[in-house]
Design a protein around this motif. Structure first.
Motif, PDB file in Angstrom:
ATOM      1  N   PRO A   1      30.905   9.757  27.027  1.00  0.00           N
ATOM      2  CA  PRO A   1      31.150  11.038  27.725  1.00  0.00           C
ATOM      3  C   PRO A   1      29.886  11.890  27.827  1.00  0.00           C
ATOM      4  O   PRO A   1      29.714  12.620  28.806  1.00  0.00           O
ATOM      5  CB  PRO A   1      32.204  11.722  26.845  1.00  0.00           C
ATOM      6  CG  PRO A   1      32.819  10.628  26.044  1.00  0.00           C
ATOM      7  CD  PRO A   1      31.750   9.610  25.842  1.00  0.00           C
ATOM      8  N   THR A   2      29.019  11.794  26.822  1.00  0.00           N
ATOM      9  CA  THR A   2      27.771  12.578  26.855  1.00  0.00           C
ATOM     10  C   THR A   2      26.912  12.177  28.043  1.00  0.00           C
ATOM     11  O   THR A   2      26.262  13.026  28.677  1.00  0.00           O
ATOM     12  CB  THR A   2      26.982  12.366  25.548  1.00  0.00           C
ATOM     13  OG1 THR A   2      27.808  12.694  24.439  1.00  0.00           O
ATOM     14  CG2 THR A   2      25.735  13.240  25.522  1.00  0.00           C
ATOM     15  N   PHE A   3      26.918  10.881  28.370  1.00  0.00           N
ATOM     16  CA  PHE A   3      26.132  10.418  29.511  1.00  0.00           C
ATOM     17  C   PHE A   3      26.639  11.047  30.797  1.00  0.00           C
ATOM     18  O   PHE A   3      25.850  11.513  31.631  1.00  0.00           O
ATOM     19  CB  PHE A   3      26.194   8.894  29.613  1.00  0.00           C
ATOM     20  CG  PHE A   3      25.751   8.367  30.952  1.00  0.00           C
ATOM     21  CD1 PHE A   3      24.409   8.361  31.293  1.00  0.00           C
ATOM     22  CD2 PHE A   3      26.683   7.894  31.872  1.00  0.00           C
ATOM     23  CE1 PHE A   3      23.998   7.894  32.534  1.00  0.00           C
ATOM     24  CE2 PHE A   3      26.272   7.429  33.113  1.00  0.00           C
ATOM     25  CZ  PHE A   3      24.936   7.424  33.445  1.00  0.00           C
ATOM     26  N   TRP A   4      27.959  11.075  30.975  1.00  0.00           N
ATOM     27  CA  TRP A   4      28.514  11.633  32.216  1.00  0.00           C
ATOM     28  C   TRP A   4      28.273  13.134  32.301  1.00  0.00           C
ATOM     29  O   TRP A   4      28.026  13.664  33.392  1.00  0.00           O
ATOM     30  CB  TRP A   4      29.999  11.309  32.321  1.00  0.00           C
ATOM     31  CG  TRP A   4      30.237   9.841  32.554  1.00  0.00           C
ATOM     32  CD1 TRP A   4      30.757   8.940  31.698  1.00  0.00           C
ATOM     33  CD2 TRP A   4      29.900   9.114  33.750  1.00  0.00           C
ATOM     34  NE1 TRP A   4      30.770   7.690  32.260  1.00  0.00           N
ATOM     35  CE2 TRP A   4      30.267   7.766  33.518  1.00  0.00           C
ATOM     36  CE3 TRP A   4      29.338   9.456  34.968  1.00  0.00           C
ATOM     37  CZ2 TRP A   4      30.082   6.776  34.480  1.00  0.00           C
ATOM     38  CZ3 TRP A   4      29.146   8.474  35.929  1.00  0.00           C
ATOM     39  CH2 TRP A   4      29.521   7.145  35.680  1.00  0.00           C
ATOM     40  N   ALA A   5      28.317  13.798  31.154  1.00  0.00           N
ATOM     41  CA  ALA A   5      28.006  15.233  31.150  1.00  0.00           C
ATOM     42  C   ALA A   5      26.545  15.454  31.533  1.00  0.00           C
ATOM     43  O   ALA A   5      26.209  16.355  32.320  1.00  0.00           O
ATOM     44  CB  ALA A   5      28.289  15.830  29.771  1.00  0.00           C
ATOM     45  N   ALA A   6      25.660  14.607  30.982  1.00  0.00           N
ATOM     46  CA  ALA A   6      24.232  14.718  31.309  1.00  0.00           C
ATOM     47  C   ALA A   6      23.985  14.369  32.778  1.00  0.00           C
ATOM     48  O   ALA A   6      23.153  15.011  33.443  1.00  0.00           O
ATOM     49  CB  ALA A   6      23.417  13.795  30.409  1.00  0.00           C
ATOM     50  N   ALA A   7      24.702  13.361  33.293  1.00  0.00           N
ATOM     51  CA  ALA A   7      24.538  12.970  34.695  1.00  0.00           C
ATOM     52  C   ALA A   7      24.984  14.093  35.621  1.00  0.00           C
ATOM     53  O   ALA A   7      24.321  14.390  36.630  1.00  0.00           O
ATOM     54  CB  ALA A   7      25.340  11.702  34.981  1.00  0.00           C
ATOM     55  N   LEU A   8      26.108  14.744  35.268  1.00  0.00           N
ATOM     56  CA  LEU A   8      26.581  15.871  36.069  1.00  0.00           C
ATOM     57  C   LEU A   8      25.573  17.018  36.045  1.00  0.00           C
ATOM     58  O   LEU A   8      25.279  17.625  37.091  1.00  0.00           O
ATOM     59  CB  LEU A   8      27.938  16.349  35.542  1.00  0.00           C
ATOM     60  CG  LEU A   8      28.573  17.536  36.287  1.00  0.00           C
ATOM     61  CD1 LEU A   8      28.816  17.180  37.756  1.00  0.00           C
ATOM     62  CD2 LEU A   8      29.889  17.953  35.625  1.00  0.00           C
ATOM     63  N   ALA A   9      25.029  17.293  34.872  1.00  0.00           N
ATOM     64  CA  ALA A   9      24.018  18.355  34.751  1.00  0.00           C
ATOM     65  C   ALA A   9      22.779  18.011  35.572  1.00  0.00           C
ATOM     66  O   ALA A   9      22.177  18.880  36.220  1.00  0.00           O
ATOM     67  CB  ALA A   9      23.649  18.554  33.283  1.00  0.00           C
TER      68      ALA A   9
END
Length: 784
Positions: free
Chosen positions: A367-375
């Protein structure tokens, strides 16, 4: 309102398909490139940061003065670790690592693999979890062995191997632990672990302070001040060796092992962190260039949306609302581009991994990756849309609705500045790529000092040492090889060094580090070394050559004998007589200066057999015959040979990888920049269609019109070249300073880079210019 804004955004995308496609493609390529670099950077930065005790783990290094400079090295005496733990309560745990390749056997399965011989504390200091076995007791017995999952499957075909037996040489080891495979982001490399007591069994144990044979790791107790502790242990070697060894000990933290491994004058000055920073800058600029494309195309098409802005402002919309609308549109485009970029990264990552020799992956379940990708996507959208949003929202409704709005035609404009920034960075990358390639070619063309062709080596395993004389005789008598010799290490590497070389007249207060190599006899012929004085060792004619040495040119100059042949020197107190001087040959990095080298005779130790294959026969035909001989005398061990020229080629791999990456991203930067230039040229031609029609009616030729339309852009590219050249020269000079053996920066590199930039940009712009110039003026002037 949000729904209305989304409708408008999608309508604008569909109404202007060509410009939307250019924007999305440019952002996609830029984002994908930046993501690939960021994945690589994250891997580099994360090395050995996953250990629970990382804040307290250090490696012990030595620091001493040699050749007038403070030098640092991380091989230490075996006795250092236990002494630290016994004498300093601040030390929680220690481990000493001794790396070595062994041949392991289980039934008919025989493989060579790398082991570390270490203390039991290794398993508690570092987080390499055991899937089977007890980490506290797994290395308590001299006959214990801990294997990785990979090793277990190689040897047994299963991971369920606890209690099974593996043979190494003539010793049997019981598997007491199965370790999870090592992660890719660690400095440690091994397939199994043996207990430190095994060093005694193989004759490699040493309790003196003069021999640096292991790497020592120290775990401090929480709350210990590392600087204060480092001050306490600085002179530990001096005190325990009664001042015979006068170098200091210092601690290097685990978080810096991978990125900060270069030392100058006794202090850390960097390492791989320089490359990480370099590619971080490249990632930032590639993304910025993609955003610049968006800014330029959005502001260039300002007239198309000027009336929309005027009407919205007249209807009561304030500037903040309009800014939000336009940034929202850019975020929408960034979302589409980001989705394409993620898909592209997923598809090209296997090829990228092959190029960089790593095992990166897209962490789709994190989930951290997707949050970082969205950011990351939001950040890109905001950066790309910020300038166009403020620019478009600043239009005055009265001027726009009266039709008095005019585009700025000033000599200096933000759009021109952005184009110059784009091409300046692209040209810097092109120049950098060419210089890196030239540096590699320069080092490859350096005379290595020996003949790499058809020289093969094999490590001395099992009974090869015992049957060496018979093997050598058969290789020579059958014509398979023209020369055979034993050495301490392969020709392309150095296994040991010493500062204990003494000779008459030496200043004993001065420490000079000499590389050590060994041969029995015939090295000059086998390796094709060039004799300057004297002869090679020959035990048949001169049995005393067992205590002889050869010197390379650099060592001979340092020692300074007027007539060195027959003179005596001492190495670690043992006398050797000089029988020959050989021309310097490259054993370490081809980018480094030549080190002084002493080649000791047959009374020394040997680990490798070198063979010069018969030049009149193909190597592919000779190797089966070599294998047959080796297997006959050493049937219990696999035949694993290496070509010296292949080993030598590996010395260039890291620099060649940097060149490839820089070249790829330079190409992508040019592509993105030209994509934006293509869009701007298309829009320029669209806006000047009537002017072009008038010029054609008045007799202007197609080429003159094309030159007129292209001239403005070519001027910007020339300005970019003028800006990029000094920047690239400065940056690459800094990079080249890291190499002792380096190429000079030639003028033609700048000329070629500038010419390439002009040709590519001219081709990009000329297509649109010629297309516009070929339009029928009747059609373009019909409405007048």
């Amino acid at each position: 309102m949000l729904k209305n804004y989304l409708k408008i955004a999608f309508r604008n995308l569909l109404r202007n398909k060509a410009f939307s496609a250019i924007n999305i493609l440019g952002l996609s390529v830029g984002m994908a490139s930046a993501l690939l670099i960021l994945f690589w950077m994250h891997n580099e930065i994360s090395y050995d940061r996953f250990h629970q005790h990382k804040d307290y783990i250090y490696e012990a290094w030595n620091r001493g003065k040699f050749d007038g400079k403070l030098q640092c090295w991380n091989s230490t005496p075996q006795v250092l670790g236990p002494t630290l733990k016994a004498e300093y309560p601040e030390v929680s745990e220690i481990s000493r690592n001794y790396s070595r390749w062994f041949v392991t056997r289980v039934g008919d399965t025989k493989i060579s693999s790398e082991a570390i011989i270490t203390d039991p504390g290794f398993l508690s200091m570092f987080d390499f979890p055991l899937l089977q076995g007890n980490a506290q007791t797994a290395l308590n017995s001299v006959s214990s062995i801990v294997v990785t999952q990979k090793m277990a499957i190689k040897m047994f075909g299963t991971e369920d191997v606890l209690g099974k037996v593996i043979s190494i040489d003539k010793d049997n080891f019981t598997i007491t632990g199965v370790m999870q495979n090592l992660p890719p982001n660690t400095e440690f490399r091994f397939e199994y672990i043996l207990p430190i007591e095994y060093l005694k069994k193989i004759g490699s144990a040493d309790d003196g302070w003069a021999f640096n044979t292991v790497r020592t790791y120290v775990q401090l107790k929480p709350g210990t001040n590392p600087e204060t502790f480092a001050g306490k242990i600085r002179d530990i070697t001096i005190r325990h060796s009664n001042k015979t060894e006068e170098h200091e000990v210092f601690l290097h933290p685990i978080t810096q092992w991978h990125l900060y491994s270069n030392f100058e004058n006794g202090k850390v000055v960097g390492g791989r962190i320089a490359i990480v920073r370099l590619f971080g800058v490249i990632a930032a600029f590639i993304l910025l260039i993609a955003c610049i494309n968006f800014m330029n195309l959005s502001t260039a098409r300002s007239e198309k949306r000027a009336k929309e802005v005027g009407i919205r402002k007249t209807a009561g919309a304030n500037k903040g609302l309009l800014v939000g609308q336009f940034i929202g549109e850019s975020i929408l485009i960034a979302m589409i581009a980001g989705t394409i970029a993620l898909l592209a990264v997923y598809l090209v990552l296997p090829a990228f991994n092959t190029l960089i020799n790593k095992e990166l992956e897209v962490p789709v379940t994190n989930p951290t990756f997707w949050a970082a990708a969205l950011a990351f996507i939001l950040f890109t959208g905001i950066v790309a849309g910020s300038y166009p949003a403020f620019y478009l929202s600043s239009f005055k409704p009265i001027s726009v609705l009266k039709g008095a709005f005019k585009r700025t035609q000033s000599t200096f404009s933000p759009r021109k500045v952005l184009v110059v920034v784009q091409f300046s960075f692209a040209i810097v990358l092109i120049i950098s790529t060419l210089i890196v390639v030239e540096q590699i070619r320069h080092a490859q063309n350096r005379d290595p000092g020996y003949d790499r062709g058809k020289v093969v080596y094999h490590w001395i395993t099992g009974d090869l040492g015992k049957h060496y004389a018979q093997i050598k005789r058969e290789l020579l008598s059958t014509g398979i090889a023209t020369s055979v010799t034993k050495t301490a290490s392969p020709l392309s590497s150095v296994s040991s060094d010493t500062w204990s070389i003494e000779w008459p007249g030496k200043n004993m207060a001065e420490k000079i580090d000499f590389d050590l190599f060994t041969e029995d006899e015939g090295l000059v012929k086998t390796a094709g070394l060039q004799l300057i004085q004297g002869r090679d060792m020959d035990l048949t004619q001169f049995p005393s050559d067992s205590s002889a040495v050869l010197l390379n040119e650099t060592a001979a100059k340092i020692i300074g004998f007027k007539d060195p042949i027959g003179q005596t020197i001492k190495a670690n107190g043992t006398p050797y007589h000089i029988v020959g001087i050989v021309k310097d040959f490259v054993m370490r990095s081809p980018y480094d200066r030549q080190s002084p080298l002493v080649i000791q005779g047959a009374q020394s130790y040997f680990n490798v057999i070198h063979m010069k294959l018969n030049a009149e026969k193909p190597s592919a035909d000779l190797m089966p015959a070599v294998e047959a001989i080796f297997r006959r005398y050493n049937p219990e061990y696999p035949f694993e040979y290496h070509f010296v020229d292949e080993d030598y080629a590996l010395k260039f791999e890291d620099t060649r990888r940097v060149a490839k990456l820089t070249g790829i991203f330079a190409g992508l930067t040019i592509f993105i920049s030209c994509l934006g230039l293509f869009g701007l040229a298309a829009y320029m031609a669209e806006n000047r269609v009537k002017e072009i029609g008038v010029r054609k009616v008045l007799g202007a030729s197609v080429m003159s019109i094309a030159a007129l339309l292209s001239g403005e852009f070519m001027a910007l590219v020339v300005i970019s070249i003028v800006i990029a050249v000094p920047i690239a020269w400065y940056v690459m000079n800094l990079w080249l300073n890291d190499f002792e053996y380096r190429v000079g920066i030639q003028w033609w590199i700048f000329a070629v880079s500038g010419f390439l930039a002009i040709v590519v940009s001219l081709a990009t712009v000329s297509y649109q210019a010629i297309r516009a110039a070929l339009l029928n003026p009747v059609k373009s002037l019909r409405s007048e």
